[in-house]
Scaffold this motif. Sequence first.
Motif, PDB file in Angstrom:
ATOM      1  N   TYR A   1     -11.632   6.920   9.056  1.00 23.47           N
ATOM      2  CA  TYR A   1     -10.556   6.439   8.143  1.00 23.47           C
ATOM      3  C   TYR A   1      -9.991   5.305   8.735  1.00 23.47           C
ATOM      4  CZ  TYR A   1      -5.609   6.908   6.358  1.00 23.47           C
ATOM      5  OH  TYR A   1      -4.308   6.901   5.883  1.00 23.47           O
TER       6      TYR A   1
ATOM      7  N   GLN B   1       1.370   9.071  10.864  1.00 21.11           N
ATOM      8  CA  GLN B   1       0.228   7.905  10.772  1.00 21.11           C
ATOM      9  C   GLN B   1       0.518   6.872  11.583  1.00 21.11           C
ATOM     10  OE1 GLN B   1      -2.075   7.254   7.435  1.00 21.11           O
ATOM     11  NE2 GLN B   1      -1.694   9.418   6.476  1.00 21.11           N
TER      12      GLN B   1
ATOM     13  N   ASP C   1       0.730  -1.105   0.025  1.00 16.86           N
ATOM     14  CA  ASP C   1      -0.129  -0.157  -0.146  1.00 16.86           C
ATOM     15  C   ASP C   1       0.910   1.301  -0.100  1.00 16.86           C
ATOM     16  OD1 ASP C   1      -1.412   2.333   1.239  1.00 16.86           O
ATOM     17  OD2 ASP C   1      -2.993   0.797   2.360  1.00 16.86           O
TER      18      ASP C   1
ATOM     19  N   ASP D   1      -9.564   1.453   6.952  1.00 16.45           N
ATOM     20  CA  ASP D   1      -8.442   0.759   7.122  1.00 16.45           C
ATOM     21  C   ASP D   1      -8.636  -0.898   7.572  1.00 16.45           C
ATOM     22  OD1 ASP D   1      -6.220   1.578   5.733  1.00 16.45           O
ATOM     23  OD2 ASP D   1      -5.902   3.089   7.448  1.00 16.45           O
TER      24      ASP D   1
HETATM   25  N1  ARG Z   1      -4.568   8.728   1.699  1.00 18.91           N
HETATM   26  C1  ARG Z   1      -3.907   8.883   2.966  1.00 18.91           C
HETATM   27  C2  ARG Z   1      -3.216  10.157   3.102  1.00 18.91           C
HETATM   28  O1  ARG Z   1      -3.037  10.855   2.235  1.00 18.91           O
HETATM   29  C3  ARG Z   1      -2.630   7.633   2.960  1.00 18.91           C
HETATM   30  C4  ARG Z   1      -3.305   6.298   2.786  1.00 18.91           C
HETATM   31  C5  ARG Z   1      -2.309   5.091   3.446  1.00 18.91           C
HETATM   32  N2  ARG Z   1      -3.048   3.919   3.332  1.00 18.91           N
HETATM   33  C6  ARG Z   1      -3.855   3.439   4.243  1.00 18.91           C
HETATM   34  N3  ARG Z   1      -4.006   2.135   3.993  1.00 18.91           N
HETATM   35  N4  ARG Z   1      -4.199   4.242   5.186  1.00 18.91           N
HETATM   36  O2  ARG Z   1      -2.852  10.468   3.977  1.00 18.91           O
END
Ligand code: ARG
Length: 581
Positions: A317, A345, A120, A321
């Motif tokens: 979010y 994160q 990912d 996930d």
């Molecule tokens: N779209 C998210 C961002 O820009 C990142 C995603 C990363 N992947 C996940 N499975 N959360 O912060």
Amino acid sequence: MNIQHYLNSVISEAMAKAGAPSGLPAAVKPSSKPQFGDYQANGIMGAAKKLGINPRELAQKVIAELSLDHMVEKLEVAGPGFINIWLSDAWLAKQADAALSSDRLLNVERADQPQRIVVDYSAPNVAKEMHIGHIRCNCIGDAVVRSLEFLGHNVIRANHIGDWGTQFGMLIAHLEEVLQAGNEQQAEELEHLESFYRASKKHFDENPEFAQRAREYVVKLQQGDEWCLSMWKKLVDITMSQNQKAYDRMNISLTPKDTMGESMYNSMLPEVVQSLKDQGIAVEDEGACIIRLEEFKNKEGEPLGIIIQKSDGGYLYTTTDIAAAKYRVETLKADRILIFTDTRQSQHMQQLFAITRKAGIVPEQIGFEHHPFGMVLGKDGKPFKTRSGETVKLMDVLDEADERALSMVQEREPSMPLDEQQKIASVLAMASVKYAELSKHRLTDYIFDWDAMLSFEGNTAPYLLYAFSRIQSVFRKSGISTESVQGPIVIEAPQERALAVQLAQFIEVLESVAREALPHLLCSYMYQLAGTFMSFYEHCPINKEGVSEETKQSRLALSALVSKTLSQGLDLLGIETLDRM
Ligand code: ARG
């Protein structure tokens, strides 16, 4: 073959035979200094301590149990009880010959047990342009993907784009107006997604009527309204076709079919929440649904509550996930899942791991790994921003790289035809930006410095590409190609030996990159290899008078293997090579 693993397993076996307690490995590492041999086994002391015997004596016993004559020149007990290991020249030469003639290149064996690995990475958000930080997740993720595939694993690229959420109501409402406004504004705004996003946000904040419509559109979108869905899809398509241009330009191997955005998991969310409730992991709390994790405490020292469904029914979010993890395990049949995002994160990911392990969604035998990376900083040590204080767009960085590389090439080669200058410059530009990124340890923040990344000195792309082109010019002078050279390789000079040892270690480096998701290890390796080649080239003439034909063939064969290793290594980073510079 991975020499380190091989030596580690045979020496561990010999330790067991010599009476060492089981479960204590030989701990074989490449030696820290040349005088300690090529490899050293560090595990004897620990074992001797457990047994309460003299470590040097145990080391002697272990050596007596070993039959490594086919590959090892000398084994020596050193210091308090290390075993130092010197590989034999003849064996090294044979390895190098085999590597050169193998069609798998370099004798790198495929993994015994290929895994299905979901990676990912990239994961930009819809209606936003990729920014400087995306250099990190794009380049690091892609280098790891390529290395895993080279080792024979089955990789599934998962571009987890941010394509769902309440902001889409406002984006759809704004798109509706832009489309009504006619072509010019439309083209302008959609090309600059950043201003599109900002304009719609402003509109939402300032115009209650617009905001009301936006809220209605979110509901309609979630109910599957066709018109809303078609507008939503337009936004996703525009964003991703722009992002694809950046991927192609940077030689990132993502394609549209790798997109598995957040929206993909939307239909799974109610059932995910329900089953977490059924398991007693999630509980109702003031209308919302939360998970309390003992492992994570809030400021008051109480278990942290993680919301997975808001009281208005909306999901978060984390919920997405969790669903994505379930999909990757159950449907994609992943053996291992890697996620690349910035360090901010990290806590979210730790919570995700705790929840999905507890719920049995990701069983223990499946690797679930977050590989975070630091920030890109300006020369002032603060997050890299434009002069007016805005986030630096990825495409602007790439444009500037092209410009800078072109003027550098023009300065070095003023008489070269322009199209050739441009060709070299565009390879050099992408190589420099990517390599500057990939050569740093992913966890540290790094300073974005044009002069450093475009320098021909140090661990840079220009240095490596130059070393590679030097080797090509040796072959041009010799009138043969790197493909047709045959050897056999004979090791005489210490520089030849040093090259052969490093060449044999390519697989060790690749396996570390694949295991730890650290591409900078490959960069450091190639930088050292290029340096070793330069000193070999200085001390071991090839095209000079008086060099025998056998010696010449042997040295050309070694050079060809360096050339193949460098081009393969750079290819795993998604960097093209140049035959001339
Ligand atoms: N779209 C998210 C961002 O820009 C990142 C995603 C990363 N992947 C996940 N499975 N959360 O912060």
